[in-house]
Scaffold this motif. Structure first.
Motif, PDB file in Angstrom:
ATOM      1  N   PRO A  11     -21.796 -36.706   8.443  1.00 47.32           N
ATOM      2  CA  PRO A  11     -21.524 -35.857   7.275  1.00 47.32           C
ATOM      3  C   PRO A  11     -22.530 -34.731   7.092  1.00 47.32           C
ATOM      4  O   PRO A  11     -22.193 -33.660   6.623  1.00 47.32           O
ATOM      5  N   GLN A  12     -23.781 -34.970   7.518  1.00 47.30           N
ATOM      6  CA  GLN A  12     -24.775 -33.926   7.316  1.00 47.30           C
ATOM      7  C   GLN A  12     -24.435 -32.688   8.139  1.00 47.30           C
ATOM      8  O   GLN A  12     -24.539 -31.555   7.661  1.00 47.30           O
ATOM      9  N   LEU A  13     -23.983 -32.927   9.365  1.00 46.02           N
ATOM     10  CA  LEU A  13     -23.660 -31.786  10.214  1.00 46.02           C
ATOM     11  C   LEU A  13     -22.435 -31.057   9.702  1.00 46.02           C
ATOM     12  O   LEU A  13     -22.363 -29.829   9.763  1.00 46.02           O
ATOM     13  N   ARG A  14     -21.485 -31.814   9.163  1.00 48.60           N
ATOM     14  CA  ARG A  14     -20.296 -31.156   8.649  1.00 48.60           C
ATOM     15  C   ARG A  14     -20.680 -30.246   7.496  1.00 48.60           C
ATOM     16  O   ARG A  14     -20.228 -29.113   7.380  1.00 48.60           O
ATOM     17  N   ARG A  15     -21.573 -30.767   6.661  1.00 49.70           N
ATOM     18  CA  ARG A  15     -21.966 -29.966   5.485  1.00 49.70           C
ATOM     19  C   ARG A  15     -22.690 -28.704   5.924  1.00 49.70           C
ATOM     20  O   ARG A  15     -22.473 -27.628   5.390  1.00 49.70           O
ATOM     21  N   LEU A  16     -23.563 -28.855   6.927  1.00 49.58           N
ATOM     22  CA  LEU A  16     -24.281 -27.688   7.431  1.00 49.58           C
ATOM     23  C   LEU A  16     -23.304 -26.625   7.887  1.00 49.58           C
ATOM     24  O   LEU A  16     -23.438 -25.445   7.559  1.00 49.58           O
ATOM     25  N   GLY A  17     -22.325 -27.084   8.663  1.00 51.39           N
ATOM     26  CA  GLY A  17     -21.334 -26.144   9.163  1.00 51.39           C
ATOM     27  C   GLY A  17     -20.631 -25.435   8.023  1.00 51.39           C
ATOM     28  O   GLY A  17     -20.418 -24.216   8.048  1.00 51.39           O
ATOM     29  N   MET A  18     -20.280 -26.201   7.004  1.00 54.74           N
ATOM     30  CA  MET A  18     -19.538 -25.613   5.897  1.00 54.74           C
ATOM     31  C   MET A  18     -20.372 -24.563   5.176  1.00 54.74           C
ATOM     32  O   MET A  18     -19.901 -23.482   4.857  1.00 54.74           O
ATOM     33  N   VAL A  19     -21.636 -24.897   4.925  1.00 55.25           N
ATOM     34  CA  VAL A  19     -22.472 -23.963   4.168  1.00 55.25           C
ATOM     35  C   VAL A  19     -22.655 -22.671   4.946  1.00 55.25           C
ATOM     36  O   VAL A  19     -22.507 -21.570   4.413  1.00 55.25           O
ATOM     37  N   VAL A  20     -22.964 -22.804   6.251  1.00 56.51           N
ATOM     38  CA  VAL A  20     -23.208 -21.595   7.035  1.00 56.51           C
ATOM     39  C   VAL A  20     -21.935 -20.768   7.134  1.00 56.51           C
ATOM     40  O   VAL A  20     -21.962 -19.540   6.992  1.00 56.51           O
ATOM     41  N   ALA A  21     -20.812 -21.439   7.360  1.00 57.21           N
ATOM     42  CA  ALA A  21     -19.558 -20.696   7.483  1.00 57.21           C
ATOM     43  C   ALA A  21     -19.227 -19.965   6.198  1.00 57.21           C
ATOM     44  O   ALA A  21     -18.796 -18.813   6.204  1.00 57.21           O
TER      45      ALA A  21
END
Lengths: 328, 632
Positions: free
Chosen positions: B201-211
């Protein structure tokens, strides 16, 4: 120890369909028979003889589409009915006739009941929801000429008009209209000028029904939520919330104040009819007879106070008639 | 080492040499601790001192350049100071350029956010250096968007790169955004895909924020990308990086412009809404007019005690419930049935057993008809109730459906959750009330369902490991006077073996070893829990052997969530299977496992995996010690 609530004085059966609207006509002098008009979902209007408790006549004028409003124009021979066939029909019932003398094509596809007001001998004003979404049209009857169209301002987002009440303070004064809308607000309109005098947000949900006491300048509205809202009209013609009352169960279909302004009745989605004192909205009784939503309540116009009745029509096809608080 | 060079004509190169030598020997902190503040002051307004400083760093020999530059970047109190101190060193010196643009950003990831701010701010402050900034951004985006990087690099590194990207974005000016808009868009699309694919989940969140940030940069008007995720400290910190507060407002960054525009837009809205509520409803206080005769008092109220809330009655018989759920048009009744179902099932076990499989089938396919609060939880509890009432046939049905065609991922994971919850209930009936709260899952709000239950289980296993004592009565408690037999004993195998049987057989819509890594991860975690709960059951040996084989087959899986699950399986195995039996029957496998675990501890990129492997090794050690301690 308070008494248990009374039972209905009698129950009218025979409509075989949900009852949506009721109207008494009992004011005629003896030996006139007191009648009760009921409109049902099957499209029939039943004329009930209140002496024999049977249907005298069944009127079929709306193409079997539900009838959701009935009213009389000066006596029980002139009937007005409104149905889901988008028509308002005027009937002539004198001397046993059952004919539609006139009709108005409203093009209104909602459920907003029209409101009648007698302004002069033989002249009536009728407020009805029109074809356009937020508009209310005022017609003069029997000429059917349009008096005005009440349009809310652009972007007001009021939704459909849900309930109407035409009234005037006394015989000579300007007629005004109270309209409850889908967004939960009530607007006071000046009919002759065609503009809104005041708007009040009373409910979060659509206003299902309202009634107004012109003597005390106080009105009450109910909606699909648990709150009854009582509001007043001050000298500047502004509406203000006076009080709210929380109900046990949500949903009110109809509210009506008795002609003597002492009590009022509400028809609830929880199958119950509630009686309140009008002065302080003191809960007086809960009449639990019906087994489905109560769609309408109506008080009779008997001249003798002891004979006054209250009728409630419900989805369970029955009309219960009660005699309650007749001593005052 | 107080350093105050005197005279303007002296050769600086000697000083550079000394500086370089000292830095390379690891004494950066000391010397730069003195030097940098001094130089900061001196170069504040004096151009000559600035030039001296630049000469100083330029003359440092290449072999020591890295240490010096690193030290400066770390020590400088701000990007503007760094700019004064280093000048255009990165443009002139190849080694410095390499260190700043490649090494510190892509190869190292341990630096603090402030250091990143310094570095990237420094690159942005001069037009010569801005080209480097753009190049850096491109390379960062490439790395961010590469799927192999997302899969294999540690989360800390990914966080670092994301921060760097956001800071770069905050420095970009409008014309630059225009010129590389297309590339930004492409990189964002690719990157977002890889990130959302990840099981962590942490990586998914990172992706979402950057995108989201990239999208808001390139689409200044019009709809921007918006994800739903829980805002936590990390995401808030990341978002704050997008807004630069420059010490001197040369060019206010785009993000600042957006913010002030939004603030201006918010203001006119407020007075408008005030006008709208004509009668703002000043509620008049209810006045008691004692003077007025209250005619209402004449009206005596009737007894209203019967006036209560209206309740729609739910059916009383299980078969009626089935009728309502499958056919009825009456939505009120449907709602009431859904709410009452679990308690009905538990009160009528015999009646439930007659129709258990049918009921399980209906519940598995039940969809929300009306807006019932907590629908997902109600359905799950009903399913658990059915499963615990009639475990064997229902388990057989559910496990067979897990591997059947045409189920959604959510349904398959529901099956796993229900099996786990029922197993938990069967094995510890005394916790009947408690497990309902800790085991019940909250409805997922994220893009992909979270792994809440596996975290709970991990915690429980961790606690168990920490306590290092083996309790012999899992299903009973010494505190509880009335003990009941472990009901899971007879059915553990029915839960476990069907699940493990077909994992390598792909179906058209469901391929555990291929795309559906998330479900595989959940399956592995479920097996770990079932193993854990099977302690003291008859089947535990067979289960242990099967599980070990399963883990062995999958041990090199690329997804870190799956690997974490596999390691949990080993933990459960070591805790549940009696020590003597492990050592007697599974010696070779254990030794192989031990060497595998050792590898994981040293080489696995994921921190959680390493930790779990270490715990397993400790457990094995404990086991051995315990057995050696027992006199034979």
């Amino acid at each position: 120890m308070a008494l248990p609530p009374p039972d209905p004085q009698f129950v009218l059966r025979g409509t075989n369909a949900a009852v949506h609207t009721l109207h008494f006509s009992c004011g005629g002098p003896d030996p006139d028979i007191p009648v009760l008009f009921s409109g049902s979902e099957s499209g029939f209007i039943h004329v009930w003889n209140l002496k024999t408790h049977r249907v005298d006549t069944a009127l079929d004028g709306h193409g079997r589409k539900s009838v959701y409003c009935v009213g009389t124009m000066g006596g029980k021979d002139r009937l007005l009915s409104q149905g889901r066939d988008q028509r308002i029909c005027l009937w002539d019932l004198a001397e046993g006739r059952t004919s539609v003398t006139d009709s108005v094509f409203t093009e209104h596809v909602g459920f907003c009941r029209c409101s009648l007001l007698k302004v002069a001998q033989g002249r009536w004003l009728m407020a009805m929801a029109a074809r356009s979404l937020e508009e209310v049209q005022i017609l003069e009857l029997p000429s059917k000429t349009s008096v005005c169209t009440l349009k809310p301002e652009v972007g007001a987002k009021l939704g459909m008009p849900m309930c109407l009440k035409l009234w005037q303070l006394n015989c000579g004064s300007q007629p005004v209209l109270l309209a409850g809308y889908e967004d939960g607000s009530v607007i006071l309109w000046n009919v002759s000028m065609g503009k809104a005098l005041s708007q009040l947000d009373c409910h979060q949900e659509p206003v299902m029904s309202l009634d107004f006491d012109s003597e005390k300048a106080k009105g009450i509205s109910g909606s699909s939520e648990k709150v009854l809202s009582i509001w007043s009209l001050n000298e500047q013609q502004n509406l203000q919330v006076y009080k709210t009352h929380e109900l046990v169960n949500a949903g009110i279909s109809d509210i009506t104040i008795r002609p003597d302004k002492k009590i009022l009745a509400t028809a609830g989605w929880d199958h119950r009819v509630r009686i309140f004192g009008w002065k302080k909205l003191k809960p007086l009784a809960v009449l639990d007879y019906h087994t489905a939503t109560v769609h309408c309540v109506s008080f009779s116009d008997h001249r003798n106070p002891r004979e006054r009745l209250l009728a409630a029509g419900s989805k369970d096809h029955r009309i219960s008639v009660w005699s309650i608080y007749t001593q005052t | 080492l107080c350093f105050i060079p005197g005279g303007l004509d002296c050769s600086i190169s000697f000083v550079s040499h000394v500086l370089g030598k000292v830095c390379v020997h690891g004494r950066q902190k000391e010397i730069l601790g003195v030097l940098v503040p001094r130089l900061t002051d001196l170069t504040k307004s004096d151009c000559i001192w600035q030039r001296i400083c630049w000469r100083l760093v330029e003359c440092v020999p290449d072999r020591w350049m890295e240490a010096v530059v690193l030290g400066f970047v770390q020590r400088a109190p701000g990007a503007d100071v760094l700019s004064r101190l280093l000048g255009n060193l990165v443009v002139k010196n190849k080694k410095a350029q390499f260190v700043v643009t490649q090494k510190m950003l892509l190869l190292q990831y341990g630096h603090a956010t402030a250091v990143l701010q310094n570095l990237l701010g420094y690159l942005s402050l001069d037009s010569l250096r801005r080209t480097l900034l753009l190049r850096v951004l491109q390379e960062l985006l490439e790395t961010w968007g590469s799927s192999s990087a997302v899969k294999h690099s540690p989360p800390e590194q990914q966080l670092y790169i994301s921060k760097a990207i956001l800071i770069c974005l905050s420095h970009l000016k409008e014309p630059e955004v225009e010129s590389c808009r297309q590339e930004l868009l492409t990189s964002m699309m690719e990157g977002v895909k890889c990130h959302l694919d990840s099981s962590l989940p942490q990586l998914r969140r990172l992706g979402m924020v950057v995108a989201e940030s990239i999208s808001s940069k390139i689409n200044t008007e019009g709809p921007v990308l918006k994800f739903e995720y829980e805002a936590d400290d990390e995401t808030r910190e990341l978002k704050s990086l997008l807004v630069q507060t420059p010490p001197f407002c040369v060019v206010p960054s785009l993000a600042d412009d957006d913010r002030s525009e939004n603030a201006a837009a918010a203001l006119p809205l407020v007075p408008e809404s005030n006008e709208k509520s004509h009668a703002a409803a000043p509620v008049m206080p209810y006045e008691e007019s004692d003077a007025e005769l209250d005619s209402d008092d004449d009206l005596i109220p009737y007894n209203m005690s019967e006036d209560k809330e209206l309740k729609i009655k739910a059916p009383v018989y299980i078969r009626d419930c089935i009728e309502v759920l499958t056919g009825s048009e009456d939505v009120d009744k449907w709602e009431a049935t859904v709410k009452a179902l679990e308690s009905l099932i538990r009160k009528n076990p015999a009646a439930t057993r007659e129709v258990s499989v049918e009921l399980a089938k209906i519940l598995l396919h039940l969809e929300e008809k009306t807006c019932v609060e907590g629908f997902v939880e109600l359905r799950q509890r009903a399913q658990v109730a059915v499963l615990t009432t009639d475990p064997i046939p229902v388990a057989r049905y559910l496990t067979s459906q897990f591997y059947s065609l045409n189920y959604s991922l959510r349904q398959r994971m529901d099956i796993l959750d229900v099996l786990v919850l029922a197993a938990q209930e069967l094995s510890c009936p005394k916790f009947h009330g408690k497990t309902k709260h800790s085991g019940a899952q909250k409805p997922p709000i994220q893009l992909l369902p979270g792994s809440d239950s596996s975290k709970d289980w991990r915690r429980m296993v961790d606690e168990r490991i920490k306590s290092k004592t083996r309790r012999f009565n899992m299903g009973q408690s010494h505190v509880e006077p009335a003990s009941s037999p472990n009901e899971f004993n007879s059915v553990a195998g029915h839960f476990f073996f069907p699940l493990i049987q077909h994992f390598d057989r792909p179906l058209t819509t469901f391929d555990l070893l291929g795309e559906d890594r998330l479900v595989l991860g959940r399956l592995v975690h479920t097996l770990a829990v079932l193993m854990y709960l099977a302690v003291n059951t008859v089947a535990v040996m067979a289960m242990g052997k099967a599980l070990l084989e399963f883990v062995w087959a999958l041990r090199f899986h690329t997804d870190s969530y799956v690997r974490q699950g596999l390691l949990s399986c080993i933990s459960s195995l070591l805790l549940s299977v009696p020590a003597e039996r492990i050592l007697a029957d599974m010696t070779e496998e254990l030794l192989e496992t031990q060497s595998w675990l050792g590898d994981v501890v040293e080489k696995d990129p994921d921190g959680d995996c390493r930790r779990l492997a270490l715990q397993n090794l400790l457990l094995m050690e404990n086991l051995k010690k315990k057995l050696e301690a027992v006199p034979s």
